[in-house]
Design a protein around this motif. Sequence first.
Motif, PDB file in Angstrom:
ATOM      1  N   ARG A 330       0.839  -1.196   0.000  1.00 19.01           N
ATOM      2  CA  ARG A 330       0.000   0.000   0.000  1.00 19.01           C
ATOM      3  C   ARG A 330       0.880   1.255   0.000  1.00 19.01           C
ATOM      4  N   GLY A 333       2.420   2.206  -3.251  1.00 19.15           N
ATOM      5  CA  GLY A 333       1.458   2.962  -4.044  1.00 19.15           C
ATOM      6  C   GLY A 333       1.427   4.414  -3.613  1.00 19.15           C
ATOM      7  N   GLU A 334       1.519   4.596  -2.252  1.00 19.30           N
ATOM      8  CA  GLU A 334       1.495   5.972  -1.730  1.00 19.30           C
ATOM      9  C   GLU A 334       2.738   6.746  -2.171  1.00 19.30           C
ATOM     10  N   LYS A 336       4.521   6.330  -4.754  1.00 22.44           N
ATOM     11  CA  LYS A 336       4.348   6.674  -6.164  1.00 22.44           C
ATOM     12  C   LYS A 336       3.537   7.965  -6.284  1.00 22.44           C
ATOM     13  N   GLU A 337       2.495   7.990  -5.477  1.00 23.57           N
ATOM     14  CA  GLU A 337       1.666   9.204  -5.494  1.00 23.57           C
ATOM     15  C   GLU A 337       2.489  10.402  -5.011  1.00 23.57           C
ATOM     16  N   LEU A 338       3.291  10.152  -3.920  1.00 19.51           N
ATOM     17  CA  LEU A 338       4.103  11.246  -3.362  1.00 19.51           C
ATOM     18  C   LEU A 338       5.114  11.778  -4.378  1.00 19.51           C
ATOM     19  N   HIS A 339       5.701  10.866  -5.158  1.00 18.37           N
ATOM     20  CA  HIS A 339       6.645  11.298  -6.206  1.00 18.37           C
ATOM     21  C   HIS A 339       5.960  12.280  -7.134  1.00 18.37           C
ATOM     22  N   GLY A 340       4.779  11.928  -7.475  1.00 22.49           N
ATOM     23  CA  GLY A 340       4.015  12.830  -8.351  1.00 22.49           C
ATOM     24  C   GLY A 340       3.813  14.173  -7.677  1.00 22.49           C
ATOM     25  N   GLU A 341       3.467  14.087  -6.366  1.00 19.85           N
ATOM     26  CA  GLU A 341       3.257  15.328  -5.618  1.00 19.85           C
ATOM     27  C   GLU A 341       4.541  16.142  -5.535  1.00 19.85           C
ATOM     28  N   ARG A 342       5.658  15.400  -5.337  1.00 23.94           N
ATOM     29  CA  ARG A 342       6.942  16.089  -5.199  1.00 23.94           C
ATOM     30  C   ARG A 342       7.275  16.893  -6.463  1.00 23.94           C
ATOM     31  N   GLU A 344       5.200  18.120  -8.385  1.00 21.89           N
ATOM     32  CA  GLU A 344       4.349  19.309  -8.358  1.00 21.89           C
ATOM     33  C   GLU A 344       4.943  20.380  -7.442  1.00 21.89           C
TER      34      GLU A 344
END
Length: 774
Positions: A330, A333-334, A336-342, A344
């Motif tokens: 899990r 997956g998070e 991965k999401e954080l990388h995207g946020e980073r 940004e």
Amino acid sequence: MSRLPRPHSSPDPKPFPPTLKRKAPEEDDIEQQPSKKPTSGFRPARPLQASRNGTNSSSSTAAPPTTALKGPSKPVMPRTLTRPNPPAAARPTARGASAAAIRKPSSGIGAGLPSRVPSSSLIGKRSTSASASASAAAPDVITNLHKRLTTLETARSQDTERLATLLESHPAAASSSSSSAAATIDVQAELFAVQAQLAGTTTQLNSISAQLVAAQTELATTRASEGEARREILALKAEVLAGKTAVAAAHDETGELRRAMARAEEDAEIRGRRTERMLREVKDELEEREAQVVKLKGEVGGLRRELAETVSAEVGLQERHRALEGRAERLAGEVKELHGEREEWEEERRALREEAVRGEEERRKLHGMVMELKGNIRVFCRVRPVLPSEATESVVDAAGDTPAVAAQIAYPDSGMPYPSGQKEIVLSSMGQEREWDAGMGNKPRKEVWGFGFDRVFAPSSTQADLFAEISQLAQSCTDGYNVCIFAYGQTGSGKSWTMEGGDTEETKGMIPRAVEQVFRVAEDLKDKGWTYTMEGQFLEIYNETITDLLSPTPSPGDPPRKHEIHHHPTTHLTTVSDALSPAVTSPAQVMALLAQAQGRRRVAATVMNERSSRSHSVFTLRIRGVHSGGEQARVGTLNLVDLAGSERLGALGHHMGSGSGSGAGLGASTMGGGGERGERLKETQSINRSLSALGDVVAALGSGPGAHVPYRNSKLTYLLQNSLSGNSKTLMVLNLSPLAAHLNESLTSLRFATKVNNTTIGTAKKVQVQGGKS
Ligand SMILES: Nc1ncnc2c1ncn2[C@@H]1O[C@H](COP(=O)(O)OP(=O)(O)OP(=O)(O)O)[C@@H](O)[C@H]1O
């Protein structure tokens, strides 16, 4: 016949009795070595008979034969026998004498012979020395025997001849007379005696010959024995030496054995001690081990319990592990999401940075606007405290009076915080009314003068208080502004203190603080892409002549350097020919330059008598900032000016056009006489001109755009042209003395500063002071 002497025959030598024992010199030595057995070559001494009469002394045994052999060389008997025939009358006497001679055996042939010839056995068994003396004596004995033999033979032949003579003469005598019968009987008797003597002599001769042979034989034997004895002695010596060597070796061996034994004992003792220690250690270790065993047993018990717990925990962990694996999936997956946020956020950060740059630009513009609103030319007033030295000394004013030390100075709005307060200063002549006014019947004049400035600093203010107001101004040079800060005031009012200050962090002045501020801001702006380079310059203007304070002090006789001021028509940069402008990279470096300049000024002061008070010093820091992002370069200048003392500013009021200044002019106390007075006058005129020119320039700048600004009227204003015009910011710090004696000078300075303040572009306003006039 009975009267005939019996020939003395030597008794036969008897064998020596075994009474003497030969004792070799080394015998004692040999006896001292009981361990050594006598060698086969060593024989016990053989007894020998020293002499016939039993004397044991070796000397007594040797001496008699020698003495006997050396006895009378002419025996009595031969002499008697060989004597010539005496006359008949004398014959009886001669015969008697001869018979007497023959009867003396001790002095006859027997006496001349050796009484005893040493036997070969005796000689051979004597000591080495005795043998040697015997060997030496033996040839003498033989020689004597030979001599005696020869003598006896000669005597016998003489006696034979004489006998023959007697026999021949006997018949003649018998025939001559009858009386001669008796004589014939005598002769015959004598003849018989002679014959008997001859026979005795012959016997004796034979005996001696036999003795001689025996002596020779004995000599040979003696020599042989002597050789043998020598060999024996040598062998004995060798044995003794060997024995000694063996004894020494035995001694050494014994010593070595004793030492070895001592060492062995010592080793044994050490080993014993070591063994004891080891035993103790082993015992201790054993006890420790036992304790450990007990402890380990306890631990093992604990571990067993732990193991049991661990086993049960592992079961739980395995369950947890499975749960965590699920959670990790899990989390992945998070992440991965954080990388995207980073990404940004990175984007956002870049945008913020650009915004910060724009904000900095905005701040700069706003800062400029604020500074403009405050006024491009601003004036601060600072009153220094009364110094401890001044509080005690009697201050005499220009009229020769001794009024109270401190002037009446008030700060009406000091209770209000800046910027609404702390802008007013009020001077009063109260308590210092002139007596002559009263004396002339006039009412004592009591005057009050009030002034308002951008900021008023009371004596209690600190360097930090002042710099807090200046720091923004100093910083603006990093934004590309030209900044000019002047310290104005009479001598001793605190200009140098304000600009340079003391040595401590608290007392350091505006120059070091401004320099540090500029470097700090330049460092901060590095993050925003700015790179700054700076260079410093320190000039002095005295009597309208520029001196470069950073150049080495000229030697006496050096031609004076001429420094020309140039303004670049397009870049508006100001340069001074032949003046040093070294690059500076740290505040410390700038401080070093300032110290260098002060040293140069001090040298000039000794030559020119307090010249520093009568000259302007201008420190300039040129700043150039380049932006990595391609923004326009920023070029700014920070000028920090310590003006000459203003108390000689007699004509300032006229130049400023106010006409209201009391103008203290040249006080008597500041003027010398003769040539010095002329020098001072020239000096003062120069100061007046330059400060008047500064006032004129400021006034012209305040009269609006397009007005002529007379920069060229003095070296000071011309040097600072670019820093006083355009986007430049000017601050004048008016320094005031707190002393009552300097009240008039202070009023003059205040009026000059007020004119400057009034000419500022912007919102600088004149403060209305209650009950005062400006
Ligand atoms: N704010 C202050 N606090 C304490 N001492 C001060 C202050 N201002 C000046 N002083 C002292 O007053 C004396 C005179 O000051 P300073 O030398 O700075 O005067 P000045 O105006 O520079 O004189 P000059 O024109 O002769 O150079 C010095 O001893 C200085 O230390």
